[in-house]
Design an enzyme around this catalytic site. Structure first.
Site, short mmCIF file in Angstrom:
data_model
loop_
_atom_site.label_atom_id
_atom_site.label_comp_id
_atom_site.label_asym_id
_atom_site.label_seq_id
_atom_site.Cartn_x
_atom_site.Cartn_y
_atom_site.Cartn_z
N ASP A 180 30.01 -93.54 -45.05
CA ASP A 180 28.92 -93.82 -46.05
C ASP A 180 27.89 -94.50 -45.05
O ASP A 180 26.70 -95.04 -45.62
CB ASP A 180 29.33 -94.86 -47.09
CG ASP A 180 29.99 -96.22 -46.78
OD1 ASP A 180 30.06 -96.45 -45.30
OD2 ASP A 180 30.50 -96.82 -47.36
N ASP A 188 35.61 -94.66 -26.84
CA ASP A 188 34.32 -95.05 -27.43
C ASP A 188 33.89 -96.61 -27.70
O ASP A 188 32.94 -97.02 -27.93
CB ASP A 188 34.10 -94.32 -28.75
CG ASP A 188 35.07 -94.72 -29.86
OD1 ASP A 188 36.42 -94.46 -29.30
OD2 ASP A 188 34.79 -95.14 -30.96
N ASP A 197 32.20 -103.84 -29.83
CA ASP A 197 32.90 -103.38 -31.10
C ASP A 197 34.12 -104.08 -31.53
O ASP A 197 35.13 -103.71 -31.63
CB ASP A 197 33.25 -101.98 -30.77
CG ASP A 197 32.10 -101.08 -31.26
OD1 ASP A 197 31.17 -101.60 -31.73
OD2 ASP A 197 32.38 -99.71 -31.15
P1 AMP Z 1 34.68 -97.78 -34.81
O1 AMP Z 1 36.23 -97.66 -35.27
O2 AMP Z 1 33.91 -98.96 -35.43
O3 AMP Z 1 34.54 -97.97 -33.29
O4 AMP Z 1 33.90 -96.53 -35.22
C1 AMP Z 1 34.67 -95.24 -34.76
C2 AMP Z 1 33.53 -94.09 -35.30
O5 AMP Z 1 33.60 -93.98 -36.82
C3 AMP Z 1 32.26 -94.41 -34.82
O6 AMP Z 1 31.60 -93.16 -34.57
C4 AMP Z 1 31.40 -94.96 -36.07
O7 AMP Z 1 30.09 -94.80 -36.11
C5 AMP Z 1 32.29 -94.07 -37.17
N1 AMP Z 1 32.11 -94.90 -38.32
C6 AMP Z 1 32.79 -96.10 -38.68
N2 AMP Z 1 32.69 -96.50 -39.79
C7 AMP Z 1 31.79 -95.78 -40.46
C8 AMP Z 1 31.20 -95.82 -41.83
N3 AMP Z 1 31.25 -96.62 -42.64
N4 AMP Z 1 30.28 -94.65 -42.17
C9 AMP Z 1 30.19 -93.81 -41.08
N5 AMP Z 1 30.64 -93.56 -39.81
C10 AMP Z 1 31.45 -94.67 -39.64
MG MG Z 2 33.34 -98.15 -31.93
#
Ligand code: AMP
Ligand code: MG
Length: 509
Positions: free
Chosen positions: A126, A253, A263
Site C-alpha cells: 500500500d 537491499d 532500515d
Molecule cells: P523492507 O523490509 O522495509 O526493507 O522492504 C523490502 C521491500 O518491500 C522494499 O522494496 C520496500 O519498498 C517494500 N515494501 C515494504 N513495505 C511496503 C509497503 N507497505 N508498500 C509497498 N512496498 C513496501
Molecule cells: Mg529495506
C-alpha cells in the site's frame, strides 16, 4: 521582480540528474491531516535548515503532502537477496527521495520519505507506514547515532491522519530520513542481473565520487569500490557487535555502500549475551541472529562482488580471483575493528596510547575477550551492564559487577587474568588516579543506556496513542548514552526475563 519566500531546502539533485534510468519519478500521496510528531532539531541545524520555518511546514512537507520547492521526488530501483533468495525487483515501494542537501560540514545527504504512498515499485503493497514503526526507526537510529555508529537518521516523524491496514487498523506515519545516500548492494544487483553493465559502471563512478572521492581516479574503479565497501561494512558490523545490536533483516537491499546502518525494522539490542539471539518474528531460522551478523556481512559483500564481476576484469576467472582476494580482506578488517573495540571496552588501552602497539598479542587479547563473553553466556548476564560494570570494578568497587553473576567466583577468576593483563599493559594497579582515568575512558565506550526493548515498546505504545512524552524522554536518555544521570536508573536495567522470552519484533510493513 519581488523575491519570493526563501525556499526551505537548497536541494541539489545529482541522483536525479546523473542517474537517468535508475529511478522512477513519483508524486507523493497527499494526506488528509498530517501532524508533526517529532522534529530532530539538532539534525535540522546540522543540515543548515531554518528550524522554525521547518517546524511550521514539516507536517505538510515531510509527509509528502506538499512537495517543497527544488525537490524532485523519485523512487529508487533496487533488487536484493531477502533471507538468501533473490528478489529481482524491489525498489522504493513506500519511500521516495525528495532530494539532496549539503550540510553545514559540506557533506551531501539524502532527504528521503518513508511511508509516503505508492510508487511503481510498490508491487502489492500500500506504500504506507504505520506510526509505531516510524517512531521505532526514529528512536533506534538516534540511539545508534549517539553511540557513535554510522547510521541514517530521522529528521522528523509525521502522523498522516489516515489509518493503515496491518494486523488491524493502525495510525499511519511518515518518517523523514537523512542518509549519506540510499545506494544499496541491491542497487548494483538490480542492473547486474539485467546484464546492464553500462549502468553498473555508471553507478560505480557515481558511488565512488560520492562516498570514496579519494578513490575516484583508481585504475580499477569497481575494485576500489568493492574494497571500500568491504572495509566500511567490516567496521560497521564490528561496531554493532560491540554494543549488542541486532539488525534483524540484513538483506542485501538493506546494506548501504556508504557504510551507514539503514532500515531499522525488526532490530533490537540484546540483553543477556547469547550469540543465537533473534527477535524478528520473520527470522524463524535465525539467519540474522546476533552472532551470524559478521558472516552475513561477508555473504552480502560477495553478492556485491558478483554484481561487479564483469567490471573487475574482462577475463572472468581473473575477475573471480580479484573478488575473492578482496573478500578475503573482510574477516581481517572485521577482526581488527572488533578487537580494537574490545581492547577499549576492557580498558586495555587508554586515551593516550590508542595508537600504540598493544602490550599483548591479538590472540591473547582476543582470548581474554572471548573468555569474558563465555562467562556472560554461561551465566546469562546482561551484555551492556556487564561491560559497564567493569569500570567500577577497576576503581575498586567490585560489588556492581559481581552482583550480575549467579556464580561471582567465575567472574573473580576472569577478573584476575584481566588485572594481570592490565598490569602487563603498564597500568599501575596501586595508582588510584591512573585507574580512575582508565575507568573513565571505559565509561566513554561502554554505554550505560541503550534502547532497551521494553522501554522502546512502552514509548511506542504511548506514542501511537498520541502521547509523545515517553518517546521524548527516551530520546533524551539515549542522546547521552555514556553519562550516568540520577533518576534514570530504570533505563539502565534489562527487561524482565518474562518480557524478553516472548519478545518479538516486526518489520511493520
Ligand atoms: P523492507 O523490509 O522495509 O526493507 O522492504 C523490502 C521491500 O518491500 C522494499 O522494496 C520496500 O519498498 C517494500 N515494501 C515494504 N513495505 C511496503 C509497503 N507497505 N508498500 C509497498 N512496498 C513496501
Ligand atoms: Mg529495506
Amino acid at each position: 521582480m519581488t523575491p519570493g519566500p526563501i525556499p526551505l531546502f537548497a536541494f541539489d539533485n545529482t541522483y536525479a540528474r546523473e542517474l537517468d534510468g535508475f529511478y522512477a519519478r513519483v508524486t507523493p500521496s497527499s494526506f488528509p491531516k498530517p501532524g508533526l510528531q517529532l522534529l530532530n532539531e539538532p539534525l535540522a541545524r546540522e543540515l543548515g535548515l531554518d528550524v522554525e520555518a521547518l517546524r511550521a511546514q514539516a507536517a505538510e512537507v515531510l509527509s509528502g503532502s506538499r512537495v517543497p520547492e527544488g525537490a524532485e521526488p523519485l523512487a529508487q530501483a533496487y533488487a536484493g537477496h531477502q533471507f538468501g533468495g533473490l528478489s529481482p525487483q524491489l525498489g522504493d515501494g513506500r519511500a521516495l527521495l525528495l532530494g539532496e542537501l549539503i550540510d553545514t560540514q559540506g557533506r551531501r545527504r539524502d532527504l528521503h520519505l518513508k511511508g509516503s504512498g505508492r510508487t511503481p515499485f510498490s508491487r502489492g503493497g500500500d506504500g504506507l507506514a504505520a506510526l509505531g514503526p516510524v517512531l521505532r526507526e526514529y528512536i533506534l537510529g538516534e540511539a545508534m547515532h549517539h553511540l557513535g555508529i554510522p547510521t541514517t537518521r530521522a529528521l522528523a516523524a509525521v502522523s498522516t491522519g489516515a489509518s493503515v491496514r496491518r494486523e488491524g487498523m493502525l495510525p499511519g506515519g511518515v518518517l523523514a530520513r537523512v542518509a549519506a545516500s540510499h545506494i544499496r548492494v541491491g542497487t548494483f544487483q538490480f542492473f547486474a542481473i539485467r546484464d546492464d553493465t553500462d549502468r553498473v559502471q555508471q553507478l560505480v563512478r557515481y558511488t565512488l565520487a560520492r562516498h570514496y572521492p579519494d578513490q575516484r581516479e583508481a585504475s580499477n574503479p569497481a575494485l576500489a569500490l568493492l574494497n571500500a565497501a568491504i572495509d566500511a561494512q567490516a567496521r560497521l558490523i564490528a561496531r554493532w557487535m560491540l554494543v549488542g545490536f541486532i539488525h534483524g533483516v540484513m538483506n542485501t537491499d538493506n546494506m548501504t555502500l556508504s557504510g551507514e546502518t539503514i532500515d531499522y525494522g525488526p532490530c533490537a539490542f540484546m540483553d543477556a549475551y547469547s550469540p543465537g539471539t533473534v527477535f524478528s518474528s520473520i527470522d524463524q531460522r535465525g539467519r540474522y541472529a546476533y552472532g551470524n551478523q559478521p558472516g552475513i556481512g561477508q555473504w552480502n559483500l560477495a553478492r556485491l562482488a558478483e554484481a561487479l564481476l564483469p567490471l573487475l576484469h574482462a577475463d572472468e576467472p581473473k575477475a573471480i580471483e580479484l573478488a575473492q582476494e578482496a573478500l578475503a580482506a573482510y574477516p581481517v578488517a572485521y577482526t581488527k575493528a572488533w578487537l580494537g573495540g574490545m581492547r577499549q571496552k576492557l580498558g586495555l588501552v587508554g586515551d593516550q596510547d590508542a595508537t600504540a602497539a598493544p602490550a599483548a598479542s591479538d590472540e591473547e587479547d582476543g582470548g581474554l575477550a572471548e573468555a569474558f563473553l563465555s562467562l556472560l553466556e554461561a551465566q546469562q548476564v546482561d551484555f551492556t551492564n556487564a561491560f559497564r560494570s567493569l569500570s567500577s570494578a577497576l576503581r575498586g568497587d567490585t560489588g556492581k559487577a559481581r552482583a550480575l553473576y549467579r556464580d561471582p567466583s567465575a567472574f573473580d577468576a576472569w577478573s584476575r587474568s584481566w588485572h594481570a593483563r592490565l598490569a602487563a599493559g603498564g597500568l599501575v594497579l596501586t595508582d588510584d588516579a591512573e585507574k580512575a582515568a582508565r575507568a573513565a575512558h571505559m565509561d566513554r565506550v561502554n554505554p550505560l543506556y541503550i534502547a532497551r526493548n521494553h522501554k522502546v515498546e512502552e514509548a511506542l505504545a504511548a506514542g501511537v496513542r498520541g502521547d509523545l512524552g515517553p518517546t521524548e524522554q527516551l530520546l533524551a536518555v539515549l542522546a547521552q548514552p555514556f553519562d550516568e544521570r540520577p533518576g534514570l536508573e530504570a533505563y539502565a536495567v534489562p527487561a524482565p526475563s518474562a518480557f524478553t522470552e516472548i519478545y518479538q519484533t516486526f518489520c511493520g510493513t
